[in-house]
Enzyme design. Structure first.
Site, PDB file in Angstrom:
ATOM      1  N   ARG A 149      27.009  33.449 -13.563  1.00 49.91           N
ATOM      2  CA  ARG A 149      25.865  33.925 -12.786  1.00 49.91           C
ATOM      3  C   ARG A 149      26.187  35.348 -12.338  1.00 49.91           C
ATOM      4  O   ARG A 149      27.364  35.715 -12.184  1.00 49.91           O
ATOM      5  CB  ARG A 149      25.637  33.045 -11.555  1.00 49.91           C
ATOM      6  CG  ARG A 149      25.354  31.579 -11.861  1.00 49.91           C
ATOM      7  CD  ARG A 149      25.206  30.784 -10.559  1.00 49.91           C
ATOM      8  NE  ARG A 149      24.899  29.376 -10.813  1.00 49.91           N
ATOM      9  CZ  ARG A 149      25.809  28.401 -10.864  1.00 49.91           C
ATOM     10  NH1 ARG A 149      27.091  28.694 -10.673  1.00 49.91           N
ATOM     11  NH2 ARG A 149      25.454  27.155 -11.095  1.00 49.91           N
ATOM     12  N   LYS A 173      28.167  28.253  -6.829  1.00 47.96           N
ATOM     13  CA  LYS A 173      27.295  27.793  -5.749  1.00 47.96           C
ATOM     14  C   LYS A 173      28.044  26.825  -4.836  1.00 47.96           C
ATOM     15  O   LYS A 173      28.841  26.018  -5.304  1.00 47.96           O
ATOM     16  CB  LYS A 173      26.057  27.106  -6.331  1.00 47.96           C
ATOM     17  CG  LYS A 173      25.058  28.076  -6.954  1.00 47.96           C
ATOM     18  CD  LYS A 173      23.807  27.341  -7.399  1.00 47.96           C
ATOM     19  CE  LYS A 173      22.774  28.311  -7.948  1.00 47.96           C
ATOM     20  NZ  LYS A 173      21.538  27.610  -8.374  1.00 47.96           N
ATOM     21  N   HIS A 245      20.903  36.905 -16.169  1.00 45.11           N
ATOM     22  CA  HIS A 245      20.870  35.466 -16.417  1.00 45.11           C
ATOM     23  C   HIS A 245      20.596  35.150 -17.889  1.00 45.11           C
ATOM     24  O   HIS A 245      20.962  34.072 -18.366  1.00 45.11           O
ATOM     25  CB  HIS A 245      19.801  34.817 -15.537  1.00 45.11           C
ATOM     26  CG  HIS A 245      20.233  33.511 -14.949  1.00 45.11           C
ATOM     27  ND1 HIS A 245      21.300  33.392 -14.069  1.00 45.11           N
ATOM     28  CD2 HIS A 245      19.772  32.249 -15.122  1.00 45.11           C
ATOM     29  CE1 HIS A 245      21.447  32.124 -13.735  1.00 45.11           C
ATOM     30  NE2 HIS A 245      20.538  31.414 -14.361  1.00 45.11           N
ATOM     31  N   ARG A 248      23.745  34.391 -19.580  1.00 49.66           N
ATOM     32  CA  ARG A 248      24.223  33.031 -19.261  1.00 49.66           C
ATOM     33  C   ARG A 248      23.495  31.998 -20.118  1.00 49.66           C
ATOM     34  O   ARG A 248      24.118  31.091 -20.682  1.00 49.66           O
ATOM     35  CB  ARG A 248      23.995  32.770 -17.771  1.00 49.66           C
ATOM     36  CG  ARG A 248      24.407  31.399 -17.267  1.00 49.66           C
ATOM     37  CD  ARG A 248      24.302  31.403 -15.747  1.00 49.66           C
ATOM     38  NE  ARG A 248      24.251  30.083 -15.152  1.00 49.66           N
ATOM     39  CZ  ARG A 248      25.318  29.346 -14.834  1.00 49.66           C
ATOM     40  NH1 ARG A 248      26.533  29.793 -15.091  1.00 49.66           N
ATOM     41  NH2 ARG A 248      25.181  28.164 -14.270  1.00 49.66           N
ATOM     42  N   HIS A 271      27.424  23.479 -13.511  1.00 45.61           N
ATOM     43  CA  HIS A 271      26.259  22.672 -13.141  1.00 45.61           C
ATOM     44  C   HIS A 271      26.728  21.388 -12.474  1.00 45.61           C
ATOM     45  O   HIS A 271      27.621  20.704 -12.987  1.00 45.61           O
ATOM     46  CB  HIS A 271      25.433  22.310 -14.376  1.00 45.61           C
ATOM     47  CG  HIS A 271      24.617  23.446 -14.899  1.00 45.61           C
ATOM     48  ND1 HIS A 271      24.090  23.472 -16.177  1.00 45.61           N
ATOM     49  CD2 HIS A 271      24.220  24.613 -14.320  1.00 45.61           C
ATOM     50  CE1 HIS A 271      23.414  24.599 -16.351  1.00 45.61           C
ATOM     51  NE2 HIS A 271      23.483  25.296 -15.249  1.00 45.61           N
ATOM     52  N   TYR A 280      19.440  22.936 -22.514  1.00 46.83           N
ATOM     53  CA  TYR A 280      19.912  23.723 -23.662  1.00 46.83           C
ATOM     54  C   TYR A 280      19.884  22.942 -24.972  1.00 46.83           C
ATOM     55  O   TYR A 280      20.058  23.522 -26.031  1.00 46.83           O
ATOM     56  CB  TYR A 280      21.324  24.262 -23.373  1.00 46.83           C
ATOM     57  CG  TYR A 280      21.314  25.244 -22.234  1.00 46.83           C
ATOM     58  CD1 TYR A 280      20.776  26.519 -22.394  1.00 46.83           C
ATOM     59  CD2 TYR A 280      21.791  24.889 -20.985  1.00 46.83           C
ATOM     60  CE1 TYR A 280      20.729  27.411 -21.339  1.00 46.83           C
ATOM     61  CE2 TYR A 280      21.751  25.782 -19.923  1.00 46.83           C
ATOM     62  CZ  TYR A 280      21.212  27.031 -20.112  1.00 46.83           C
ATOM     63  OH  TYR A 280      21.154  27.911 -19.066  1.00 46.83           O
TER      64      TYR A 280
END
Length: 299
Positions: A149, A173, A245, A248, A271, A280
């Site tokens: 990110r 995150k 992004h 990514r 994730h 994806y």
């Protein structure tokens, strides 16, 4: 229990029990504030323990009338559900009114990606004879090579680079750390930037451990990295709306298309849920069509 006390207790729970970042706690708090505003607007004022499933359904209608898109509504409801799980855990309520609450259906938007050739064109178009060129090449190599990110890139630290064993430690995150493999091209670009260019920059106090700096020795902003990528796209004639992004998304897409295990991709992207990574597997329709044509016996 009044709203202010319950929100304050929820914030303490998120910080101490779930170890969430200040930004995440603030986002959750805003969601509960909206429920508080809704309760205050009702003919009979509602409190956290008196809200029912019917009240929450009316709240959804209220939020919708504010003009919020389904994804924003879903995020708010996720915060509300966490709030009521906390109240249940603390025995403030005896049953969870949000348990049967359904989130609005969200159409999953497939993110834009770049081809490997387009990424090479962008990287090769960088003028590495200039100091910022060496840095920008390293930025693109790391974005694409590690699937970071943009916030993870701007916060990347020298002390978290293990280039001899081709790994970097990333803070994602919720302040969660993960180890991400880094390939030879990105390692080479990083070493050139760090050993030949960055060493000549007078670094601002407090920024000494950051990998990427501007010419004044300060950290790079997300907006600056966005502008660099936009300029390179224009320079190479790529007519897509792309951002950091996009690299990514391209990283993940190319791995999945190449046969990478979805769990491994989930781990590298950081994730929390495999569901997020599963997008994806549905990205490139032309790729899927080509695969069927090539390998299906009846094609």
């Amino acid at each position: 229990m009044d709203w202010r006390s319950s929100i304050k207790g929820f914030q303490a729970y998120l910080k101490l029990e779930r170890s969430l970042s200040d930004n995440s706690i603030e986002a959750y708090s805003r969601d509960i504030e909206k429920l508080y505003q809704f309760s205050d607007s009702q003919p009979v004022k509602l409190y956290p323990e008196t809200i029912t499933l019917t009240s929450l359904r009316l709240f959804i209608v209220w939020v919708n009338e504010l003009g919020m898109i389904p994804s924003s509504q879903a995020r708010i409801l996720s915060g509300i559900k966490s709030f009521y799980k906390y109240l249940l855990m603390e025995d403030i309520i005896k049953s969870d009114p949000s348990e049967l609450l359904e989130s609005p259906k969200i159409q999953r938007k497939l993110p834009d990606t770049l081809s490997y050739e387009d990424i090479n064109k962008m990287i090769d178009s960088i003028d590495v004879s200039k100091p910022e060129g060496g840095r920008n090449r390293a930025i693109l190599e790391v974005l694409y090579g590690c699937g970071l990110r943009v916030s993870e890139l701007t916060e990347l630290k020298l002390s978290n680079l293990y280039l001899d064993i081709e790994f970097i430690k990333v803070t994602g995150k919720g302040s969660k750390e993960r180890l991400v493999p880094i390939g030879g091209s990105a390692v080479k670009a990083l070493k050139i930037w760090i050993e030949n260019i960055r060493v000549h920059i007078p670094v601002k106090k407090g920024e000494e451990d950051l990998v990427f700096l501007n010419r004044r020795g300060s950290r790079l902003s997300r907006v600056y990295i966005f502008m660099v990528i936009k300029q390179l796209a224009q320079l190479t004639g790529i007519n897509k709306t792309i951002s950091p992004h996009t690299f990514r998304h391209s990283f993940a897409t190319h791995l999945v298309e190449g046969g990478a295990d979805l769990r491994a991709v989930q781990e590298m992207l950081g994730h929390e849920s495999i569901t997020t990574t599963e997008i994806y597997t549905h990205l490139d329709r032309e790729y899927l069509k080509g695969t069927i044509i090539q390998y299906h016996p009846r094609s």
